[in-house]
Design an enzyme around this catalytic site. Structure first.
Site, PDB file in Angstrom:
ATOM      1  N   ASP A 156       9.794 -14.388  13.510  1.00 28.75           N
ATOM      2  CA  ASP A 156      10.308 -14.041  12.186  1.00 28.75           C
ATOM      3  C   ASP A 156      10.910 -15.265  11.495  1.00 28.75           C
ATOM      4  O   ASP A 156      11.793 -15.932  12.048  1.00 28.75           O
ATOM      5  CB  ASP A 156      11.385 -12.960  12.325  1.00 28.75           C
ATOM      6  CG  ASP A 156      11.545 -12.121  11.078  1.00 28.75           C
ATOM      7  OD1 ASP A 156      11.282 -12.637   9.980  1.00 28.75           O
ATOM      8  OD2 ASP A 156      11.926 -10.951  11.197  1.00 28.75           O
ATOM      9  N   ASP A 157      10.426 -15.571  10.286  1.00 32.64           N
ATOM     10  CA  ASP A 157      11.025 -16.612   9.428  1.00 32.64           C
ATOM     11  C   ASP A 157      10.845 -18.040   9.956  1.00 32.64           C
ATOM     12  O   ASP A 157      11.578 -18.940   9.535  1.00 32.64           O
ATOM     13  CB  ASP A 157      12.525 -16.370   9.238  1.00 32.64           C
ATOM     14  CG  ASP A 157      12.834 -15.265   8.250  1.00 32.64           C
ATOM     15  OD1 ASP A 157      11.946 -14.451   7.969  1.00 32.64           O
ATOM     16  OD2 ASP A 157      13.978 -15.204   7.759  1.00 32.64           O
TER      17      ASP A 157
ATOM     18  N   CYS B 279       8.727  -9.906   4.892  1.00 34.62           N
ATOM     19  CA  CYS B 279       8.462  -9.320   6.205  1.00 34.62           C
ATOM     20  C   CYS B 279       7.520  -8.126   6.159  1.00 34.62           C
ATOM     21  O   CYS B 279       6.500  -8.101   6.868  1.00 34.62           O
ATOM     22  CB  CYS B 279       9.779  -8.896   6.855  1.00 34.62           C
ATOM     23  SG  CYS B 279      10.900 -10.263   7.239  1.00 34.62           S
TER      24      CYS B 279
ATOM     25  N   HIS C 213       8.443  -4.105  10.193  1.00 36.69           N
ATOM     26  CA  HIS C 213       9.691  -4.379   9.483  1.00 36.69           C
ATOM     27  C   HIS C 213      10.820  -3.565  10.116  1.00 36.69           C
ATOM     28  O   HIS C 213      10.614  -2.427  10.549  1.00 36.69           O
ATOM     29  CB  HIS C 213       9.502  -4.019   8.015  1.00 36.69           C
ATOM     30  CG  HIS C 213      10.589  -4.502   7.113  1.00 36.69           C
ATOM     31  ND1 HIS C 213      11.229  -5.704   7.297  1.00 36.69           N
ATOM     32  CD2 HIS C 213      11.147  -3.945   6.000  1.00 36.69           C
ATOM     33  CE1 HIS C 213      12.111  -5.878   6.336  1.00 36.69           C
ATOM     34  NE2 HIS C 213      12.093  -4.816   5.540  1.00 36.69           N
TER      35      HIS C 213
ATOM     36  N   ASP D 271       5.660 -14.467  10.533  1.00 42.69           N
ATOM     37  CA  ASP D 271       5.346 -13.547   9.435  1.00 42.69           C
ATOM     38  C   ASP D 271       5.386 -14.236   8.068  1.00 42.69           C
ATOM     39  O   ASP D 271       4.769 -13.766   7.115  1.00 42.69           O
ATOM     40  CB  ASP D 271       6.239 -12.310   9.468  1.00 42.69           C
ATOM     41  CG  ASP D 271       7.725 -12.601   9.378  1.00 42.69           C
ATOM     42  OD1 ASP D 271       8.123 -13.770   9.406  1.00 42.69           O
ATOM     43  OD2 ASP D 271       8.506 -11.625   9.285  1.00 42.69           O
ATOM     44  N   HIS D 272       6.084 -15.341   7.949  1.00 45.01           N
ATOM     45  CA  HIS D 272       6.091 -16.153   6.727  1.00 45.01           C
ATOM     46  C   HIS D 272       6.914 -17.399   6.997  1.00 45.01           C
ATOM     47  O   HIS D 272       7.502 -17.561   8.069  1.00 45.01           O
ATOM     48  CB  HIS D 272       6.672 -15.379   5.531  1.00 45.01           C
ATOM     49  CG  HIS D 272       7.919 -14.619   5.861  1.00 45.01           C
ATOM     50  ND1 HIS D 272       9.106 -15.236   6.149  1.00 45.01           N
ATOM     51  CD2 HIS D 272       8.140 -13.287   5.987  1.00 45.01           C
ATOM     52  CE1 HIS D 272      10.021 -14.328   6.433  1.00 45.01           C
ATOM     53  NE2 HIS D 272       9.454 -13.134   6.356  1.00 45.01           N
TER      54      HIS D 272
END
Length: 483
Positions: free
Chosen positions: A42-43, A82, A136, A319-320
């Site tokens: 994540d992130d 997300c 999410h 995810d990004h």
């Protein structure tokens, strides 16, 4: 090497002799289907040693994984948020197809009959397990899809110190905090996720192939990591910034990120008051990224010790991306490079060459069709993405498409090997030449010299755009705490 691994390797040898690098296929009772380890972080942005040797954040375990297979150096999320990113990747359908544009969008309500990639593997006879953040995590886990897993360990609740560590109690929520926490690694969310996944990989009595989804929560906010992960970043440099960076941005850019500017403005106010400083924020993000890498390392250790580790397909993606002040922006929720460029690694024994790199631009809608093809499952013609198996075989092979990203309806980015093109819902545009301008400081969209470049990239924008689906609301009967 165990008997199953030997049989698998022998089968790959004979298939390769006839067809070249193989798919994974069913080949009778003596063959085994490959296990799949599916890791989502994540992130995690691109300011890491995996993608840039000069970057300050060390990710030795991601590099260790990349040495086993192929690193995609120009990989991008489907959406820099997300929920739409994960929904698009796990269903193979873009936000413009489903209408899942925001973090509150009811993704399962939008596509009630669509099989997730996990459901595809369950239908194929796999033991599908998972832990951590896969879907999410808001609304007490209401976005999670129970039907995608045979067994799942939800995220542990986030623990907080008694007072905000950044010294700014009126700045943001409890999640808008950063610093050294918790004291014990064992009290962190990702420690328990990694422990579950390590145990699942080590089971010696499995009679089904395994699809294991491992969702690592850090470096997501709050930016808490144990003290030992902060020490290496005491003198971390700050990201590159340009004082007048916004002077050439179109109205669409300001409109898209307007409701997220509070984070950057608040950070600057905190800095002026010498409370919670910007550099401490950067240091904490780096520590969280290093901590995430260490937890991934624990999972990889278990994979190495697994009796089927050498025949396991591994996919790792974020995810990004994440802005740390570049373009005067913090978080994601934007269509610039920093919000969208991600680490992405594929290990496919017998297909990928260890230590290989691919510079073709790809986005994460490709994961769904790629895993189906690698594991010999039927192709799904409804997928918006294209399988990456040809690139896994030949990283310099022909690839005639760019990566496409969407954030909220009507806002899209197109990334080719050299250029990033952005078109906003109001029609305003940006164009950046990454050969000359890695920081995206010079918007060339209005320069007539680049009109053909703009037009060629514009041709990849979605031709139809679904209406935004309703937001998901927590069921009144749902009373469990945040997981």
């Amino acid at each position: 090497m165990n008997r199953n691994s030997f049989r698998y390797g022998l089968a790959c040898f004979f298939i390769a002799a006839v067809l070249g690098p193989p798919h994974f296929v069913h080949a009778g009772d003596d063959a085994i289907d490959p296990d799949v380890l599916f890791i989502v972080v994540d992130d995690m942005n691109d300011w890491i040693s995996l993608l840039d040797p000069e970057a300050p954040i060390e990710t030795p375990n991601l590099e260790r994984l990349a040495r086993r297979g192929m690193l995609f150096t120009r990989a991008y999320c489907a959406s820099p948020a997300c929920n739409p990113s994960r929904a698009a990747t796990l269903t193979g359908l873009r936000p413009s197809t489903t209408g899942v544009y925001g973090n509150k969008s009811d993704w399962r309500g939008a596509v009630p009959n669509r099989k997730t990639i996990m459901q595809q593997f369950n239908a194929a006879g796999y033991d599908v397990r998972g832990a951590g953040k896969i879907f999410h995590h808001h609304l007490d886990g209401a976005f999670h899809d129970d039907t995608s897993f045979g067994d799942f360990q939800h995220m542990r609740p986030q623990k907080y110190p008694t007072k905000k560590l950044n010294g700014a109690p009126k700045y943001g929520s409890r999640n808008t905090d950063w610093g050294q926490w918790p004291k014990r690694v064992e009290d962190s969310i990702d420690f328990h996720t990694a422990a579950y996944c390590a145990e699942a990989l080590s089971r010696p009595d499995r009679d089904k192939p395994l699809f294991l989804a491992c969702g690592i929560y850090k470096p997501h906010s709050p930016f808490f990591a144990p003290a030992e992960y902060h020490k290496a970043y005491d003198d971390i440099k700050l990201p590159a910034r340009k004082p007048d960076d916004w002077s050439d941005l179109p109205p669409g850019a300001a409109s898209l990120v307007r409701n997220k500017k509070w984070f950057w403005h608040g950070m600057m106010n905190v800095e002026k008051n010498q409370r919670g400083s910007y550099q401490n924020f950067i240091r904490a993000y780096a520590a969280c990224a290093a901590f995430a890498d260490a937890q991934i390392g624990r999972v990889l250790d278990a994979l190495d010790e697994s009796p089927r580790g050498d025949s396991t397909i591994v996919v790792l993606w974020s995810d990004h991306g994440f802005h740390l002040g570049e373009k005067d922006h913090i978080e994601k929720f934007a269509l610039w490079e920093k919000s969208n460029h991600i680490p992405f690694i594929v290990v496919a024994p017998g297909v990928t060459k260890p230590g290989s790199r691919c510079g073709r631009p790809v986005d994460m809608t490709a994961i769904y069709p790629t895993l189906l093809e690698l594991c010999g499952l039927p192709a799904d013609p409804k997928c918006d993405g294209r399988s990456l198996v040809p690139l896994l075989r030949d990283p310099k092979g022909k690839w005639d498409r760019p990566a496409v990203m969407t954030y909220m309806r009507g806002n899209h980015a197109v990334r080719s090997e050299r250029w990033r093109y952005i078109c906003y819902a109001d029609g305003s545009e940006e164009l950046y030449d990454h050969d000359a301008d890695r920081n995206e400081w010079h918007n060339l969209a209005d320069n007539k010299r680049y009109a053909e470049i703009v037009a060629s990239h514009r041709s990849w924008l979605p031709t139809t755009e679904a209406k935004q689906v309703p937001d998901l609301k927590k069921p009144k009967s749902q009373t469990e705490t945040v997981r």
